[in-house]
Structure formats: C-alpha cells, structure tokens
Scaffold this motif. Sequence first.
Motif, mmCIF file in Angstrom:
data_model
loop_
_atom_site.group_PDB
_atom_site.id
_atom_site.type_symbol
_atom_site.label_atom_id
_atom_site.label_comp_id
_atom_site.label_asym_id
_atom_site.label_seq_id
_atom_site.Cartn_x
_atom_site.Cartn_y
_atom_site.Cartn_z
ATOM 1 N N SER A 1 0.847 -1.185 0.000
ATOM 2 C CA SER A 1 0.000 0.000 0.000
ATOM 3 C C SER A 1 0.883 1.237 0.000
ATOM 4 O O SER A 1 1.858 1.313 0.742
ATOM 5 C CB SER A 1 -0.907 0.003 1.234
ATOM 6 O OG SER A 1 -1.795 1.098 1.168
ATOM 7 N N GLU A 2 0.545 2.177 -0.843
ATOM 8 C CA GLU A 2 1.260 3.447 -0.891
ATOM 9 C C GLU A 2 0.479 4.428 -0.035
ATOM 10 O O GLU A 2 -0.709 4.650 -0.267
ATOM 11 C CB GLU A 2 1.360 3.932 -2.332
ATOM 12 C CG GLU A 2 2.175 5.180 -2.482
ATOM 13 C CD GLU A 2 2.334 5.593 -3.943
ATOM 14 O OE1 GLU A 2 1.611 5.060 -4.815
ATOM 15 O OE2 GLU A 2 3.175 6.454 -4.210
ATOM 16 N N VAL A 3 1.136 4.989 0.967
ATOM 17 C CA VAL A 3 0.486 5.917 1.882
ATOM 18 C C VAL A 3 1.035 7.310 1.604
ATOM 19 O O VAL A 3 2.220 7.572 1.791
ATOM 20 C CB VAL A 3 0.743 5.522 3.363
ATOM 21 C CG1 VAL A 3 0.057 6.499 4.303
ATOM 22 C CG2 VAL A 3 0.293 4.098 3.627
ATOM 23 N N GLU B 1 6.754 9.144 -6.998
ATOM 24 C CA GLU B 1 5.640 8.241 -7.289
ATOM 25 C C GLU B 1 6.170 6.924 -7.850
ATOM 26 O O GLU B 1 7.146 6.899 -8.598
ATOM 27 C CB GLU B 1 4.712 8.917 -8.303
ATOM 28 C CG GLU B 1 3.402 8.223 -8.477
ATOM 29 C CD GLU B 1 2.423 9.061 -9.288
ATOM 30 O OE1 GLU B 1 1.503 8.454 -9.868
ATOM 31 O OE2 GLU B 1 2.571 10.288 -9.344
ATOM 32 N N LEU B 2 5.518 5.824 -7.502
ATOM 33 C CA LEU B 2 5.939 4.508 -7.971
ATOM 34 C C LEU B 2 5.532 4.292 -9.422
ATOM 35 O O LEU B 2 4.430 4.659 -9.827
ATOM 36 C CB LEU B 2 5.285 3.410 -7.128
ATOM 37 C CG LEU B 2 5.629 3.356 -5.657
ATOM 38 C CD1 LEU B 2 4.849 2.242 -4.972
ATOM 39 C CD2 LEU B 2 7.121 3.175 -5.443
ATOM 40 N N SER B 3 6.420 3.683 -10.173
ATOM 41 C CA SER B 3 6.063 3.299 -11.539
ATOM 42 C C SER B 3 5.250 2.005 -11.480
ATOM 43 O O SER B 3 5.213 1.322 -10.453
ATOM 44 C CB SER B 3 7.336 3.061 -12.368
ATOM 45 O OG SER B 3 7.989 1.880 -11.914
ATOM 46 N N GLU B 4 4.611 1.654 -12.584
ATOM 47 C CA GLU B 4 3.854 0.397 -12.628
ATOM 48 C C GLU B 4 4.774 -0.795 -12.402
ATOM 49 O O GLU B 4 4.393 -1.767 -11.767
ATOM 50 C CB GLU B 4 3.104 0.275 -13.951
ATOM 51 C CG GLU B 4 1.900 1.181 -14.030
ATOM 52 C CD GLU B 4 1.073 0.935 -15.281
ATOM 53 O OE1 GLU B 4 1.035 -0.210 -15.773
ATOM 54 O OE2 GLU B 4 0.466 1.906 -15.754
ATOM 55 N N LEU C 1 7.072 -4.873 -6.162
ATOM 56 C CA LEU C 1 6.759 -4.859 -4.725
ATOM 57 C C LEU C 1 5.642 -5.845 -4.397
ATOM 58 O O LEU C 1 5.732 -6.599 -3.420
ATOM 59 C CB LEU C 1 6.367 -3.449 -4.276
ATOM 60 C CG LEU C 1 7.513 -2.459 -4.104
ATOM 61 C CD1 LEU C 1 6.971 -1.033 -4.056
ATOM 62 C CD2 LEU C 1 8.318 -2.774 -2.867
ATOM 63 N N ALA C 2 4.584 -5.847 -5.208
ATOM 64 C CA ALA C 2 3.463 -6.749 -4.959
ATOM 65 C C ALA C 2 3.894 -8.206 -5.067
ATOM 66 O O ALA C 2 3.507 -9.048 -4.251
ATOM 67 C CB ALA C 2 2.317 -6.454 -5.940
#
Length: 166
Positions: free
Chosen positions: A31-33, A119-122, A128-129
């Motif tokens: 999760s990105e917070v 910001e995270l890239s796809e 990460l997932a």
Amino acid sequence: MYTSGYVNRKSLAPATATVGQPQHSTTGLISEVLYREDQPMMTQLLLLPLLQQLGQQDRWQLWLTPQQKLSRQWVQASGLPLSKVMQVSQMLPGATLESMIRALRTGNYSVVIGWVAEELSEEDQRLLASAAEEGNAMGFVMRPVRATSQPTRQFSGLKIHSNLYH
C-alpha cells in the motif's frame, strides 16, 4: 488517508489448526500511503493498530527511514515490540525500493515500511506486490505529498510524527 493498494492473495489457510500456532494465510499486500507533514496524528490513528497486531507475529518489522532514527521511547510507548523492530536509516534515496523488495521477498518480516520521495512506476508496483506475495508480508510505501502537487480535492494524509525520531 489516501492509499493506493496493490493486493495479491492466495488462500492457503490450513484446514486444521494446531493450538498455540498462529495461523497465517498466504497474503501479500503493498500500500502506498501519501502523507502531509501538517497532519501528524494520522499515522498513529491509522497505522499503529495494524503495526501492533503484526507485532504479535514472530517475524520482524523493518523500517527503512531516510534520515531519522526511530525513538526507542516512542516504539515502546506505541505498543510495538522493541525486540522485533529493525531500522535501517541513512539510505540512499534510490536504494529504498530495492531494499523493500529484497526484504519483503525473504519472509522474515511481517511488515516493511519505506519512505520514497517519488511516485511509484507500474513496474515498481508490480515488483513490490510480487515480493510481498512471495514473502507473505505487508509493505507500506510512505510518500510525502508536496504542497504544489496537492489536488483540488484534498486527501487525508499520514505522517510519522516528529516525536518518533530523536
């Protein structure tokens, strides 16, 4: 709190449970917070109960912090298990995501928390997932929201309160 979550799940819970053994279903969560520095109590209200619950597992909690050092007093006062909290500070900005991926993949951590400025890239999200799924762990990517990039609709944010560090 604004989060963008990436969840992978496999239901492999055992059919029978042994008394005294914790049950863990195979689940990975990233999760990105997004947090704002002017909302200090949000983290304590939203993340601490989850971190306290994860602290009951026999795995570690890993905090990858940019510059600050966690305060032992805050960890103890927050009900987190001091003996299960590990911190790596003074990380190079580009090393945080790679370190999170490696730590999540090991299965040694119930949760890995890392601070990332961009910001995270796809591809980062996917890696990460996948690592969280492989290690049956949770990962929180903490990212500050800059005042200039605030959307017109204001999101609630999380911040690690400054008294967490010394």
